[in-house]
Design a protein around this motif. Structure first.
Motif, PDB file in Angstrom:
ATOM      1  N   ILE A  75      25.408  36.826 -25.453  1.00 20.30           N
ATOM      2  CA  ILE A  75      24.620  36.501 -26.645  1.00 20.30           C
ATOM      3  C   ILE A  75      24.547  37.700 -27.587  1.00 20.30           C
ATOM      4  CG2 ILE A  75      22.302  35.927 -27.475  1.00 20.30           C
ATOM      5  CD1 ILE A  75      21.958  34.276 -24.906  1.00 20.30           C
ATOM      6  N   LEU A 150      18.898  32.013 -37.435  1.00 19.77           N
ATOM      7  CA  LEU A 150      19.766  31.884 -36.264  1.00 19.77           C
ATOM      8  C   LEU A 150      19.601  33.060 -35.318  1.00 19.77           C
ATOM      9  CD1 LEU A 150      23.041  30.476 -37.861  1.00 19.77           C
ATOM     10  CD2 LEU A 150      21.480  29.293 -36.318  1.00 19.77           C
ATOM     11  N   LEU A 153      16.457  32.462 -33.366  1.00 18.44           N
ATOM     12  CA  LEU A 153      16.678  31.444 -32.343  1.00 18.44           C
ATOM     13  C   LEU A 153      17.382  32.016 -31.119  1.00 18.44           C
ATOM     14  CD1 LEU A 153      17.816  28.353 -34.481  1.00 18.44           C
ATOM     15  CD2 LEU A 153      15.610  28.707 -33.364  1.00 18.44           C
ATOM     16  N   SER A 154      18.141  33.086 -31.323  1.00 12.93           N
ATOM     17  CA  SER A 154      18.878  33.704 -30.217  1.00 12.93           C
ATOM     18  C   SER A 154      17.953  34.336 -29.187  1.00 12.93           C
ATOM     19  CB  SER A 154      19.845  34.765 -30.764  1.00 12.93           C
ATOM     20  OG  SER A 154      20.762  34.196 -31.659  1.00 12.93           O
ATOM     21  N   ASN A 160      18.500  29.880 -26.876  1.00  9.25           N
ATOM     22  CA  ASN A 160      19.481  30.955 -27.070  1.00  9.25           C
ATOM     23  C   ASN A 160      20.817  30.683 -26.378  1.00  9.25           C
ATOM     24  OD1 ASN A 160      18.812  31.408 -24.388  1.00  9.25           O
ATOM     25  ND2 ASN A 160      17.665  33.281 -24.781  1.00  9.25           N
ATOM     26  N   ALA A 163      22.838  29.375 -29.158  1.00 13.92           N
ATOM     27  CA  ALA A 163      22.837  30.208 -30.363  1.00 13.92           C
ATOM     28  C   ALA A 163      24.234  30.679 -30.760  1.00 13.92           C
ATOM     29  CB  ALA A 163      21.901  31.398 -30.185  1.00 13.92           C
TER      30      ALA A 163
END
Length: 259
Positions: A75, A150, A153-154, A160, A163
């Motif tokens: 991520i 965004l 949101l991660s 996530n 994401a």
């Protein structure tokens, strides 16, 4: 009516011979030089700071989630890669915007016979530069709040996980919006109206943006992606969007923009 996504691939194939044609070379040289400089800087930054940024980001994770380190690594890697990618893209696009506007004009003239300005006077050139820079600012203002959302949101558990996918889709959308904009702007289509037109063809836009994204990952070839993408986007404007918006822009031209 759904536009087949392979139409985007066809536009890129048709763009290659046009990009290297004699009468378009002048409008490609300057952005290519900008690409050489900024791509070199991008790779220097990436190699120098990427691992340091990754280690710093991973350091914020608590010990009890260490078994998920691999997932958070992916991520964080996606987020940092997108940040580097957009830092590069914004810099290049601002520098090259006026040249790309001229390139889109010349492609449309070559393909349709339409003449935007018979003589490029100083006033005409300055107007195009000013309009291009204004549109770049509009794109940045459109991009930033959505990109920040965004990123936030991660960091939300469960959300996530998707994401990186959302970031890839948004990146493809932004690349499509970026390069389609030159032809729309040349034809006096407002930024909002352009977004609505592109939103009606999501598969076409995601395919177009995805092709550009892949091209940007290929060493050396990525230096030529910008002019190729502008030419391909202009061809898509001619074949897909011009019939819807072209009549209005022509009327606006005839009335000297008084509508």
């Amino acid at each position: 009516m759904i536009t087949h996504p392979f139409k985007a691939a066809g536009a890129f194939l048709k763009a290659f011979p046009l990009v290297f044609s004699k009468d378009l070379r002048l409008f490609i040289l300057a952005p290519l030089l900008a690409n050489f400089v900024l791509v070199g800087l991008l790779y220097m930054v990436a190699f120098s700071y990427f691992q340091t940024l990754m280690d710093s980001a991973m350091g914020y994770l608590p010990e009890w989630v260490s078994f998920l380190n691999w997932l958070f690594y992916l991520i964080f890697a996606a987020i940092i890669s997108v940040l580097l990618f957009y830092s590069f893209s914004v810099g290049v696009n601002i520098l090259a915007a006026p040249f790309m506007a001229f390139l889109a004009e010349k492609v449309e003239e070559k393909e349709t016979g339409k003449v935007f300005d018979e003589t490029l006077t100083t006033g005409v050139i300055m107007a195009i530069i000013g309009r291009s820079l204004q549109r770049e600012c509009q794109k940045i203002l459109y991009f930033l709040p959505r990109f920040i959302l965004l990123l936030l949101l991660s960091f939300i558990p469960l959300v996530n996980v998707i994401a990186p996918v959302l970031l890839l889709l948004f990146s493809a959308w932004m690349l499509s919006l970026q390069y389609m904009d030159y032809a729309f702007d040349n034809n006096k289509v407002k930024f909002h109206d352009m977004r609505m037109a592109l939103r009606s063809k999501p598969l076409l836009c995601w395919t177009f943006g995805g092709i550009v994204m892949v091209g940007l990952t290929i060493p050396f070839f990525n230096l030529f992606v910008m002019p190729i993408a502008v030419v391909a986007a202009t061809l898509l404007w001619i074949s897909v969007f011009r019939s819807q918006h072209g009549d209005f822009s022509a009327l606006l031209d005839r009335t000297n923009g008084t509508l």
